[in-house]
Each structure stands twice: as C-alpha cells, then as structure tokens.
Design a protein around this motif. Structure first.
Motif, PDB file in Angstrom:
ATOM      1  N   ALA A 379       0.823  -1.210   0.000  1.00 38.60           N
ATOM      2  CA  ALA A 379       0.000   0.000   0.000  1.00 38.60           C
ATOM      3  C   ALA A 379       0.851   1.252   0.000  1.00 38.60           C
ATOM      4  O   ALA A 379       0.493   2.265  -0.626  1.00 38.60           O
ATOM      5  CB  ALA A 379      -0.935  -0.010   1.202  1.00 38.60           C
ATOM      6  N   ALA A 380       1.979   1.198   0.678  1.00 36.73           N
ATOM      7  CA  ALA A 380       2.875   2.356   0.691  1.00 36.73           C
ATOM      8  C   ALA A 380       3.508   2.580  -0.671  1.00 36.73           C
ATOM      9  O   ALA A 380       3.697   3.721  -1.114  1.00 36.73           O
ATOM     10  CB  ALA A 380       3.958   2.157   1.754  1.00 36.73           C
ATOM     11  N   PRO A 383      -0.400   3.351  -3.531  1.00 32.10           N
ATOM     12  CA  PRO A 383      -1.664   3.667  -2.861  1.00 32.10           C
ATOM     13  C   PRO A 383      -2.862   3.215  -3.700  1.00 32.10           C
ATOM     14  O   PRO A 383      -2.885   3.381  -4.911  1.00 32.10           O
ATOM     15  CB  PRO A 383      -1.613   5.192  -2.732  1.00 32.10           C
ATOM     16  CG  PRO A 383      -0.155   5.516  -2.708  1.00 32.10           C
ATOM     17  CD  PRO A 383       0.484   4.527  -3.646  1.00 32.10           C
ATOM     18  N   GLY A 384      -3.832   2.627  -3.038  1.00 29.94           N
ATOM     19  CA  GLY A 384      -5.032   2.145  -3.715  1.00 29.94           C
ATOM     20  C   GLY A 384      -4.949   0.714  -4.185  1.00 29.94           C
ATOM     21  O   GLY A 384      -5.964   0.154  -4.638  1.00 29.94           O
ATOM     22  N   ARG A 386      -5.108  -3.228  -4.182  1.00 36.10           N
ATOM     23  CA  ARG A 386      -6.066  -4.054  -3.441  1.00 36.10           C
ATOM     24  C   ARG A 386      -5.461  -5.438  -3.160  1.00 36.10           C
ATOM     25  O   ARG A 386      -5.508  -6.324  -4.009  1.00 36.10           O
ATOM     26  CB  ARG A 386      -7.364  -4.194  -4.232  1.00 36.10           C
ATOM     27  CG  ARG A 386      -8.123  -2.880  -4.419  1.00 36.10           C
ATOM     28  CD  ARG A 386      -9.316  -3.077  -5.341  1.00 36.10           C
ATOM     29  NE  ARG A 386      -8.918  -3.339  -6.712  1.00 36.10           N
ATOM     30  CZ  ARG A 386      -9.717  -3.826  -7.663  1.00 36.10           C
ATOM     31  NH1 ARG A 386     -10.975  -4.128  -7.366  1.00 36.10           N
ATOM     32  NH2 ARG A 386      -9.275  -4.015  -8.891  1.00 36.10           N
ATOM     33  N   PRO A 405      -5.336  -0.797  -8.602  1.00 35.53           N
ATOM     34  CA  PRO A 405      -6.195   0.196  -7.965  1.00 35.53           C
ATOM     35  C   PRO A 405      -7.353   0.569  -8.889  1.00 35.53           C
ATOM     36  O   PRO A 405      -7.213   0.547 -10.122  1.00 35.53           O
ATOM     37  CB  PRO A 405      -5.258   1.386  -7.748  1.00 35.53           C
ATOM     38  CG  PRO A 405      -3.879   0.809  -7.751  1.00 35.53           C
ATOM     39  CD  PRO A 405      -3.948  -0.344  -8.720  1.00 35.53           C
TER      40      PRO A 405
END
Length: 480
Positions: A379-380, A383-384, A386, A405
């Motif tokens: 995630a870092a 971002p977004g 899944r 994402p």
C-alpha cells in the motif's frame, strides 16, 4: 510475454520432424497452427511460444525414441501436461526452435493395489481420473486442486503441486513411491517400485519431482493411496485477527486428533469481490471480519466424535475471543456452498482487474506478521492497490495477490510488477519463507530464485542439470 530463444538456437531440422512423425504415427503429432495455438500460451496468457511440432506419444518406448532423436540432433524438448501452470514452465520458446511433447495419450491406469495402498498411473492421466480410480477401489488419492479436471498427474509431479489437502497428506512429492522417467539421452529409468522402505542409497526419484521436466520426462508413477474418509465436516469461522486464525488452527488440530484436512484463509475483500462477480456466492456469516477460516476435518474410521470435536473447538475459540461467529455445514450441499466461496476467490481473478500474483510460503507462526508487513508495504508503494491474500494457512502457503487500484490502467499497474514482486519477496525471505510454494518456478521465477536461494544451492542445481542433461535439451531456460 514472449520466451526468448536459447543461445545458438536454430530451426528444427525437417529430417528430424519427419523421423519423429514416423515414430509416433499419424495420431501422434500435430503441426497445424490453429490446433497448436491454445497450447502455445499459458493459462494466465503471460507467456507465448512457437513450435513446428507437437508430439503425442502413446507409450514410454515412443517417448524414449523421440527423446533419443532430439538428443542426437540437439533439439530442445518442452514437456507439457494439461497446460494449467502459472509460471510459463510448459510453453516453448518464441523462435520455434523447440519440440513440444504431450503425454495426453499416455493416460492409462496401469494397476491398483488396494492391499498395498498404491496406484500405478501413466503421466497423461487427468488428476480427477486418478482420484476416481482410487475411489472405485475404496481408497483415496488426496491430491486436490482447482484444475483437477484438466491437469495431468505428470505435470502435478513435475511441479510438486500442492492444493487444499497438503496440511494432512503433504505435497505431490510426498505421495510418490516410484517413477518411470525418460532421461535426456533417451534411456528409460524404471523406478516404479511399490516399496515404502528402501534404504539402498540416494532417493533418485526426488530429483525429478519438482524439476519441471528439466532433468527428464516422467512417464509413469506409483502413487500412495489412503483410506477413504467416511465423513467430512466443514466449518466456516469469522476470526478476530490473523493471530486468532493461527491459534484456531492449533485448537482444531488438538480437538480433532490431527483430523484437520484443510484450513484455508479467506479475506473479507475476496468474499466481497466474489459476491460482486461470481453468481451463486452467498455470504456464510452475518459477522463481518477482515479474515475468515474455512475448515475441513475428516476421518476414515468411526467418526461419531468428529463433529462434536470441531464444534467444541469453535465454541472454546469463541469463549477465548478468537472467533466472532461460525457455522458448521449440516449437509454435503451446505459444505459445497462454503467451499464455493473459496473457489470464487480464484475464479474472480478473471473479472476483478489485472493482478500481480505471489505464491509464497512462510512458517505458519509467521503468517500474521508477513501479511501485516506485506499489505502495509504494498500500500505504501502503490496507494489504492487491493491486496487479496488467501490460501492454505494450515501449511503456511499464502496466495498474496495484488489487484490494480480502481481507475488505474492495467498496463500501468502491470508495469510495477518487478517492483512489487521485490517488495513482497524480500518480506517473505525475511520471514524464512519461499517465493514459490506450489506453483513452481518455470520462467516466471527463474531469475528471482537466484536472489533468495543460497549460492551453493544454485550451484548444486546447476551441477545436477549438467550431469543429467549436458546438452541442455530438456526444457531449457526453465527453473535453472
């Protein structure tokens, strides 16, 4: 993703093709482009190749003669089973310099010995066919995976397949007593022994199990059978944390007397995506939690206490705060519905967008820490993204899949694959794990294993390859 040619690759000589056709007869080969097309792309459509000829021998003798001819001409051979692999290990090179060989016509059950709990099968047998032949003899062959209706046992053994019952019965290599293998020079090693104890030196068969056809071609195998379970009990539980899932596994194993056959981890996001994309999926529980456990226990003898033991373990887990809610199937139909939720997480991969898959394993006790760290790191980095981690938590094998994402182009997401692979695999390695638990290496992970395997292991693999296949004609460019 095209598979690049090997150094010094050249077209397959016409005279070799003619000689091979003569060996296997009119029913033993294909060279029409339309017929070959489905066999030249892998299941995930990531690897594509070309070949001038697919060979389909009908006997070990024919396989041996085809290999002998190719060895004499130094033309590489790529064995292919049901073509259900996920790592490109059964796809030939793009330049057409390799012969593709399928053992699909070698699909005979050679013998079943119920008293010895063994079955001898040819490599082209479909896994489901082996299961049914064992069942007809009132025995169980426990290897079970999603592709069992189309994958071939030779491919299962060559990739050391896992599946949903590894916790209780072990991987494919644990289910083999003997092998018949055609070596790189065309000689046949007949190691079809039905013995359970043979202490006369090296266990040669283990070289070929998991080798993905790079050392020889498995043509037949003696497989272990087990008593057929008289009862199976399936449960579905909402766990309060990943640590709780691991503790619940220990509770179920203790309460059932090691009768736990499967213990699968399912994430909430996977269930939600299944509800969205796969008709027939029903949410098994009212309680929503980040993770769930799908549990199966089975017994071959008197199973009167099996259900009581599992229900007792779940009740204790609720009292201890490990489980928020649970259900135990009251019928085979209910059990199938629970398993369908798990199957849907695999099926939805076709509909939920591009995904980057990781077939990894860590010690069971490290699963919670690995997942927490890997999810946070992915995630870092993106971002977004899944994360949809699921799989065989009972043996530490997690399918750590990352979906694109929402709103991000698939091509852009897949362009980050190397970066995300490195992030996930570094965390796996830090926890003492493996970057390939049951899917094999093929081409997909061939270069990656150099980063994570000790140099001496790579050297030993290379030495074994050099000894058994000095001209590098057996599935070159794969594994090592």
């Amino acid at each position: 993703m095209n598979i690049p040619h090997q150094p010094g690759a050249r077209p397959v000589p016409a005279e070799l093709i003619a000689a091979i056709k003569s060996v296997v007869g009119a029913k033993g080969w294909l060279d029409e482009a339309d017929a070959l097309a489905p066999l030249l792309v892998d299941w995930r459509r990531r690897f594509r190749g070309t070949t001038p000829l697919l060979v389909q021998p009908s006997s070990t003798a024919e396989v041996a003669e085809v290999v002998r001819l190719c060895a004499g001409a130094r033309v590489p051979i790529v064995p292919q089973g049901g073509n259900t692999g996920l790592c490109g290990g059964a796809i030939p090179a793009e330049d057409g310099s390799e012969i593709l060989i399928s053992l699909s016509r070698m699909n005979r059950i050679r013998s079943v010995d119920p008293a010895n709990y063994t079955i001898t099968v040819e490599a082209g047998c479909i896994l489901k066919q082996v299961q049914e032949a064992a069942s007809d003899a009132d025995r169980l062959f426990p290897l079970s995976l999603a592709a069992e209706g189309s994958c071939q046992i030779g491919g299962n053994l060559s990739t050391n397949a896992g599946g949903i019952a590894v916790l209780h019965y072990g991987n494919a290599r644990d289910l083999v007593l003997g092998l018949e293998v055609v070596l790189a020079d065309g000689r046949v090693w007949n190691g079809l022994r039905t013995l359970r104890k043979d202490n006369t030196g090296y266990d040669i068969k283990q070289l070929f199990l998991g080798a993905e056809g790079t050392l020889g071609i498995i043509t037949a195998a003696v497989l272990k059978l087990f008593p057929k379970p008289s009862e199976r009990i399936t449960a579905f539980a909402a766990v309060n944390s990943l640590h709780a899932a691991v503790e619940l596994l220990a509770c179920c194993r203790a309460a059932s007397g090691e009768a736990v056959t499967s213990f699968e981890l399912l994430p909430r996001i996977g269930i939600d995506l299944g509800l969205r994309y796969i008709p027939g999926v029903v949410d098994p529980l009212r309680e929503r939690r980040d993770y769930y456990a799908l549990i199966e226990v089975s017994a071959a003898a008197d199973a009167a206490g099996l259900r009581a033991g599992l229900e007792g373990a779940l009740a204790t887990a609720m009292e201890d705060g490990l489980v928020a809610d649970a259900t135990v199937a009251e019928s085979d139909q209910q059990a199938r519905r629970l398993w369908f939720v798990r199957e849907a997480i695999v099926e939805l991969q076709k509909f939920a967008g591009a995904s980057i898959k990781h077939d990894v394993a860590v010690p069971v006790s490290r699963v919670p820490a690995f997942l927490d760290e890997a999810i946070m790191a992915a995630a870092a980095a993106l971002p977004g993204v899944r994360p949809v981690p699921f799989g065989h938590i009972g043996d530490g094998n997690i399918h750590f899949n990352l979906y694109q994402p929402e709103g991000m182009a698939a091509e852009q997401f897949l362009g980050r694959q190397a970066e995300l692979n490195r992030i996930v695999h570094d965390i796996v390695h830090a926890h003492g794990g493996s970057i390939s638990a049951e899917h094999g290496v093929g081409r997909l992970r061939r270069d990656d294993i150099r980063r994570y395997k000790p140099a001496i292991e790579i050297e030993l693999m290379q030495r074994i390859k050099q000894v058994l296949d000095p001209d590098n004609i057996m599935n070159p460019g794969k594994v090592v």
